[in-house]
Design an enzyme around this catalytic site. Structure first.
Site, PDB file in Angstrom:
ATOM      1  N   ARG A 136       0.825  -1.218   0.000  1.00  0.00           N
ATOM      2  CA  ARG A 136       0.000   0.000   0.000  1.00  0.00           C
ATOM      3  C   ARG A 136       0.856   1.264   0.000  1.00  0.00           C
ATOM      4  NH1 ARG A 136      -3.834  -1.680   4.760  1.00  0.00           N
ATOM      5  NH2 ARG A 136      -4.639   0.443   4.706  1.00  0.00           N
TER       6      ARG A 136
ATOM      7  N   LYS B 106     -14.565   5.986  -0.480  1.00  0.00           N
ATOM      8  CA  LYS B 106     -13.959   5.963   0.862  1.00  0.00           C
ATOM      9  C   LYS B 106     -12.809   6.958   0.899  1.00  0.00           C
ATOM     10  CE  LYS B 106     -10.796   2.787   1.869  1.00  0.00           C
ATOM     11  NZ  LYS B 106     -10.237   1.424   1.977  1.00  0.00           N
TER      12      LYS B 106
ATOM     13  N   GLY C  68      -9.896  -3.783   9.300  1.00  0.00           N
ATOM     14  CA  GLY C  68     -11.337  -4.025   9.201  1.00  0.00           C
ATOM     15  C   GLY C  68     -12.139  -2.736   9.140  1.00  0.00           C
TER      16      GLY C  68
HETATM   17  C1  R5P Z   1      -7.140  -0.101   0.683  1.00  0.00           C
HETATM   18  O1  R5P Z   1      -6.929   0.755  -0.059  1.00  0.00           O
HETATM   19  C2  R5P Z   1      -7.422  -1.539   0.418  1.00  0.00           C
HETATM   20  O2  R5P Z   1      -8.055  -1.786  -0.774  1.00  0.00           O
HETATM   21  C3  R5P Z   1      -8.239  -2.068   1.550  1.00  0.00           C
HETATM   22  O3  R5P Z   1      -9.513  -1.474   1.499  1.00  0.00           O
HETATM   23  C4  R5P Z   1      -7.596  -1.756   2.838  1.00  0.00           C
HETATM   24  O4  R5P Z   1      -6.330  -2.327   2.868  1.00  0.00           O
HETATM   25  C5  R5P Z   1      -8.373  -2.228   4.013  1.00  0.00           C
HETATM   26  O5  R5P Z   1      -7.788  -1.719   5.162  1.00  0.00           O
HETATM   27  P1  R5P Z   1      -8.593  -1.686   6.526  1.00  0.00           P
HETATM   28  O6  R5P Z   1      -9.156  -3.068   6.716  1.00  0.00           O
HETATM   29  O7  R5P Z   1      -7.564  -1.326   7.554  1.00  0.00           O
HETATM   30  O8  R5P Z   1      -9.647  -0.641   6.397  1.00  0.00           O
END
Ligand code: R5P
Length: 327
Positions: free
Chosen positions: A105, A203, A236
């Protein structure tokens, strides 16, 4: 195409594994009817690691199976040191098999004075001695460009969609929802493969502390079953927000499909508390018994072992991997 390739081009396959994903490594070995090669991995009191191979790999085609989930730095160092050990023992070819690539990431400089750590990881893998790499569902496909060695970037897409497809007859007006816009293109492929409509969640993350906020839903989920798709679940946070949002907008049953079950900290408990019918994921990252227990019957883990093993076999025989996905 069913051509039999008798001649091994790169020596015999030698499978090695670190300590990160022993079950997955065993499954890969079983598929190939090969043993995992013996090695000692010793952690000294100062946390320095020492590795010794039990047998020679001179002239052999070596594969190091090691996912880079928690403990990330220990697992990464095991991968790197194992590869250097193989290189120093005159392996003919070394392939890093990393089902989940850590730091993926951190793939761009999107603010001043920050690193691009995924590039650093790619450099480290190459410097340690990898001639090739195999990985699965990179967070961003552009990370391939950080490597100057050839690699096979595989996807669990077919494994996940095959499973979901079998559930569709039980679902009510299902719709695929991308957990964020970063996954929109891939979510479109899910929707196309499943022949379903598609929606998106917009998001945003505030700050650098992993906190996600689901802002908006583009698409209709009213009175529909929803399949939320994403590449990984870390804390999550994104999924809690996404599930809450689709439920507020009238979704019926919610399914969550994701490739990498990173499940940091208390993610498993947070997610298990959600009104989700089923969580569908893979074994690219091992899920502890404790976390599995938190999910109970609602967690379905599909193995990527056969996929990795088949690609290893084809790489060893000098056969096409793309052909595998068209078969
Ligand atoms: C982020 O850009 C990825 O696509 C996932 O949505 C992310 O890694 C999820 O992270 P978390 O579970 O900490 O929200």
């Amino acid at each position: 195409m069913n051509v039999r390739h008798e001649r091994m081009q790169y020596g015999d396959i030698k499978l090695y594994a670190g300590t990160a994903c022993p079950q997955l490594a065993e499954r890969v070995a079983r598929y190939l009817h090969l043993p995992l090669c013996g090695r000692d991995i010793i952690s000294f009191p100062n946390e320095n690691l020492f590795i010794k191979l039990h047998g020679s790999v001179r002239g052999q085609d070596c594969y190091v199976i090691q996912t880079t989930s928690v403990p990330v730095h220990r697992n990464l160092m095991e991968l790197l040191i194992l590869m250097q050990t193989l290189r120093l023992d005159s392996a003919a070819r070394i392939t890093a098999v990393v089902p989940y690539l850590c730091y993926a990431r951190s793939d761009k400089k999107d603010q001043p004075r920050v690193p691009i750590t995924a590039r650093l990881i790619a450099d480290m893998i190459q410097v340690a001695g990898a001639d090739r790499y195999i990985t699965l569902d990179l967070h961003a496909s552009q990370i391939q460009g950080f490597f100057s060695i050839p690699g096979d970037v595989l996807t669990a897409f077919n494994i996940l969609t095959d499973y979901i497809r079998r559930k569709l007859p039980m679902m009510h007006s299902p719709v695929v929802i991308a957990a964020d816009l970063g996954f929109a293109k891939k979510a479109r492929n899910y929707a196309a493969a499943l022949d379903l409509p598609l929606g998106f969640i917009e998001k945003r993350r505030s700050g650098n502390d992993s906190k996600a906020q689901a802002l908006n839903l583009i698409g209709d989920v009213q009175d529909r079953d929803v399949i939320i798709v994403d590449d990984e679940i870390d804390t999550g946070g994104s999924i809690v927000q996404a599930v809450t949002l689709v439920r507020e907008r009238g979704a019926r049953n919610v399914y969550v499909s994701f490739v990498h079950p990173v499940l940091s900290a208390n993610a498993a408990e947070r997610m298990a508390a959600l009104p989700v019918t089923e969580f569908i994921t893979t074994d690219s990252v091992p899920v502890s018994l404790e976390k599995m227990t938190a999910f109970g019957e609602r967690l379905r883990i599909l193995t990527v072992a056969d996929l990795l093993a088949e690609v290893i076999r084809r790489a060893n025989e000098g056969r096409s991997v793309g052909e595998l996905f068209n078969e």
